[in-house]
Design a protein around this motif. Sequence first.
Motif, PDB file in Angstrom:
ATOM      1  N   ILE A  92       0.843  -1.212   0.000  1.00  0.00           N
ATOM      2  CA  ILE A  92       0.000   0.000   0.000  1.00  0.00           C
ATOM      3  C   ILE A  92       0.872   1.255   0.000  1.00  0.00           C
ATOM      4  O   ILE A  92       0.608   2.237  -0.712  1.00  0.00           O
ATOM      5  CB  ILE A  92      -0.928  -0.019   1.228  1.00  0.00           C
ATOM      6  CG1 ILE A  92      -1.949  -1.172   1.104  1.00  0.00           C
ATOM      7  CG2 ILE A  92      -1.650   1.312   1.386  1.00  0.00           C
ATOM      8  CD1 ILE A  92      -2.788  -1.382   2.328  1.00  0.00           C
ATOM      9  N   ALA A  93       1.958   1.242   0.766  1.00  0.00           N
ATOM     10  CA  ALA A  93       2.838   2.416   0.832  1.00  0.00           C
ATOM     11  C   ALA A  93       3.500   2.687  -0.516  1.00  0.00           C
ATOM     12  O   ALA A  93       3.560   3.844  -0.992  1.00  0.00           O
ATOM     13  CB  ALA A  93       3.902   2.208   1.904  1.00  0.00           C
ATOM     14  N   ILE A  94       3.995   1.642  -1.163  1.00  0.00           N
ATOM     15  CA  ILE A  94       4.630   1.794  -2.488  1.00  0.00           C
ATOM     16  C   ILE A  94       3.632   2.336  -3.500  1.00  0.00           C
ATOM     17  O   ILE A  94       3.933   3.220  -4.327  1.00  0.00           O
ATOM     18  CB  ILE A  94       5.217   0.459  -2.960  1.00  0.00           C
ATOM     19  CG1 ILE A  94       6.381   0.027  -2.037  1.00  0.00           C
ATOM     20  CG2 ILE A  94       5.684   0.545  -4.391  1.00  0.00           C
ATOM     21  CD1 ILE A  94       7.548   0.991  -2.052  1.00  0.00           C
ATOM     22  N   THR A  95       2.404   1.803  -3.414  1.00  0.00           N
ATOM     23  CA  THR A  95       1.370   2.254  -4.360  1.00  0.00           C
ATOM     24  C   THR A  95       1.065   3.721  -4.148  1.00  0.00           C
ATOM     25  O   THR A  95       0.910   4.511  -5.092  1.00  0.00           O
ATOM     26  CB  THR A  95       0.104   1.411  -4.183  1.00  0.00           C
ATOM     27  OG1 THR A  95       0.433   0.020  -4.359  1.00  0.00           O
ATOM     28  CG2 THR A  95      -0.952   1.799  -5.195  1.00  0.00           C
ATOM     29  N   GLY A  96       0.986   4.136  -2.874  1.00  0.00           N
ATOM     30  CA  GLY A  96       0.704   5.543  -2.563  1.00  0.00           C
ATOM     31  C   GLY A  96       1.811   6.466  -3.079  1.00  0.00           C
ATOM     32  O   GLY A  96       1.554   7.528  -3.646  1.00  0.00           O
ATOM     33  N   VAL A  97       3.025   6.062  -2.853  1.00  0.00           N
ATOM     34  CA  VAL A  97       4.158   6.877  -3.320  1.00  0.00           C
ATOM     35  C   VAL A  97       4.145   6.986  -4.831  1.00  0.00           C
ATOM     36  O   VAL A  97       4.391   8.060  -5.426  1.00  0.00           O
ATOM     37  CB  VAL A  97       5.482   6.263  -2.822  1.00  0.00           C
ATOM     38  CG1 VAL A  97       6.677   6.974  -3.456  1.00  0.00           C
ATOM     39  CG2 VAL A  97       5.574   6.336  -1.291  1.00  0.00           C
ATOM     40  N   ALA A  98       3.848   5.861  -5.492  1.00  0.00           N
ATOM     41  CA  ALA A  98       3.808   5.881  -6.961  1.00  0.00           C
ATOM     42  C   ALA A  98       2.727   6.819  -7.451  1.00  0.00           C
ATOM     43  O   ALA A  98       2.896   7.554  -8.440  1.00  0.00           O
ATOM     44  CB  ALA A  98       3.585   4.471  -7.487  1.00  0.00           C
ATOM     45  N   VAL A  99       1.586   6.830  -6.782  1.00  0.00           N
ATOM     46  CA  VAL A  99       0.496   7.726  -7.198  1.00  0.00           C
ATOM     47  C   VAL A  99       0.902   9.191  -7.027  1.00  0.00           C
ATOM     48  O   VAL A  99       0.656  10.045  -7.892  1.00  0.00           O
ATOM     49  CB  VAL A  99      -0.776   7.398  -6.391  1.00  0.00           C
ATOM     50  CG1 VAL A  99      -1.844   8.454  -6.652  1.00  0.00           C
ATOM     51  CG2 VAL A  99      -1.300   6.010  -6.758  1.00  0.00           C
ATOM     52  N   ILE A 100       1.519   9.498  -5.919  1.00  0.00           N
ATOM     53  CA  ILE A 100       1.937  10.898  -5.659  1.00  0.00           C
ATOM     54  C   ILE A 100       2.975  11.344  -6.681  1.00  0.00           C
ATOM     55  O   ILE A 100       2.898  12.429  -7.259  1.00  0.00           O
ATOM     56  CB  ILE A 100       2.490  11.014  -4.236  1.00  0.00           C
ATOM     57  CG1 ILE A 100       1.365  10.738  -3.204  1.00  0.00           C
ATOM     58  CG2 ILE A 100       3.115  12.384  -4.000  1.00  0.00           C
ATOM     59  CD1 ILE A 100       1.845  10.646  -1.782  1.00  0.00           C
ATOM     60  N   VAL A 101       3.968  10.481  -6.928  1.00  0.00           N
ATOM     61  CA  VAL A 101       5.014  10.824  -7.903  1.00  0.00           C
ATOM     62  C   VAL A 101       4.420  11.001  -9.280  1.00  0.00           C
ATOM     63  O   VAL A 101       4.762  11.916 -10.039  1.00  0.00           O
ATOM     64  CB  VAL A 101       6.111   9.742  -7.907  1.00  0.00           C
ATOM     65  CG1 VAL A 101       7.102   9.989  -9.042  1.00  0.00           C
ATOM     66  CG2 VAL A 101       6.851   9.717  -6.567  1.00  0.00           C
TER      67      VAL A 101
END
Length: 209
Positions: free
Chosen positions: A185-194
């Motif tokens: 979930i954290a990786i997915t969130g970071v990818a969305v923000i980037v």
Amino acid sequence: MESDQATSICAHCDRPIPASNIDLHYAHCSRNLQKCKVCGDMVPKQHAEDHYFSTHAPVACSLCSETMERDILDIHKGENCPQRIVTCEFCEFPLPAIDLPKHQDVCGNRTELCHVCNKYVRLRERYSHGDSCNRIQDNSVGSSRCQVLLVIRPTQRDVRAAERDEGAQRRPQNEFSRKNLLFTIAITGVAVIVGSIFFQRKAEPSDVH
């Protein structure tokens, strides 16, 4: 006045006869009948000898030639005659009753293999041995069953220990899966923000022109 029911005893056959006929009866009875000295029956004089020989005369056993009364001959042949044929209880061989004890003394000492305990047993002892041997076998089978149950069936302590071990193994797996989920979930969130920042920067030059 003499009663019609009055009777008199015949001096020849000792039977009560109506008094009015006693003389006629006695004349006929004494002339034609004879009292058997063995059974007391009144039989015709001409058949008195046949009656004795066919009913009371001693007869000889056809097996052992012993002489006896006719009425006990059948019992003698079936139960008491030493020459009657009997069967050995060990080998079922037919032989005269007089020879049976000697034969069974020898025959009963023969041995045969017991297939339960693999021991040789005298034939005269096979019935008592079979009872005791079966009891021993039943006891050993019951003991073996108990031992098998003790080996196969776990105790409550073993079951609880196994459950604790299984629970201990399950907890790390659950914690590892939970960590993997949070990391994803954290990786997915970071990818969305980037990704959103990248698209915003790409869109700004178009707006300036």
